[in-house]
Design an enzyme around this catalytic site. Sequence first.
Site, PDB file in Angstrom:
ATOM      1  N   ASP A   1      64.533  45.378  -2.104  1.00  0.00           N
ATOM      2  CA  ASP A   1      63.698  46.614  -1.724  1.00  0.00           C
ATOM      3  C   ASP A   1      62.510  46.363  -2.984  1.00  0.00           C
ATOM      4  OD1 ASP A   1      62.458  48.725  -0.769  1.00  0.00           O
ATOM      5  OD2 ASP A   1      63.419  49.855  -2.122  1.00  0.00           O
TER       6      ASP A   1
ATOM      7  N   ASP B   1      59.955  49.447  -3.728  1.00  0.00           N
ATOM      8  CA  ASP B   1      59.890  50.771  -4.299  1.00  0.00           C
ATOM      9  C   ASP B   1      61.024  51.369  -4.765  1.00  0.00           C
ATOM     10  OD1 ASP B   1      56.831  51.069  -4.565  1.00  0.00           O
ATOM     11  OD2 ASP B   1      56.912  51.037  -2.445  1.00  0.00           O
TER      12      ASP B   1
ATOM     13  N   ASN C   1      67.521  51.216  -2.238  1.00  0.00           N
ATOM     14  CA  ASN C   1      68.138  52.555  -2.652  1.00  0.00           C
ATOM     15  C   ASN C   1      67.863  53.473  -1.525  1.00  0.00           C
ATOM     16  OD1 ASN C   1      64.991  52.259  -2.875  1.00  0.00           O
ATOM     17  ND2 ASN C   1      65.156  54.427  -3.372  1.00  0.00           N
TER      18      ASN C   1
END
Length: 176
Positions: free
Chosen positions: A18, A20, A141
Site C-alpha cells: 500500500d 498512503d 494499514n
Amino acid sequence: RPHLPPKKNDNEPTLVLDLDETLIHTYRSKTADNGSGIEADYMVFAENGYSCLLAGKLRPGVFEFLSWAAKSFEIVVWTAGREDYASMARHCLDPEGVLIRHMLSRNSCIRMKSAKTKEIMYIKDLCALGRDLSKTFLVDNTPHAASLNLSNLIPIEAYFGGGSDNELMELRKFLE
C-alpha cells in the site's frame, strides 16, 4: 483481464505494498511542514511553481526496505489514490525506476460504499493481479482494503510522519 502482465519468473513471490500511511504520509498543505514544524521529505508544486499542493514524509527506512525487497520479490505498489498521485509517488520512491515493477492506482480497485457509514472504500482484489495467491502478500494499514484476500494480508501500523517509526525494519524481519 489481469491488472499485471505475465511474470517472467513464476517462482518469485509478489509483494504488494500500500502507499498512503504504509510507505509515505502525504498531506495537502500550503506550507512544507503542515504546521507541525517537521520538514517535508517531498513537495509537489502547482504549475506556477509557487503553490505547494502536496507535501509529506517518507516512512523511515523506506528506501532501504524497497532496495532489499526488490532482490527477493516482484514489488507492486497499489494505492487507492488517483493515477497522477501514484505517478508522483513512484517517482519519489523509485526515481531510477528499478525497484517498483508495477504501480496500480484507484482505477484498479473495487469501489464499495459502506452501508453503515456511507463512506466510499477501495478494495484491492489480489485475484485480479493474475498472480499465484499462495505467493502473493499485501502489506496495508487498512484491513478493509484486503477484505477479499484476508489470508494474504500482512497488517502494518499506519504511518503519520513520526521519525521514530521502525515498522519497515520489523516487516523485513518478518518476511525474511
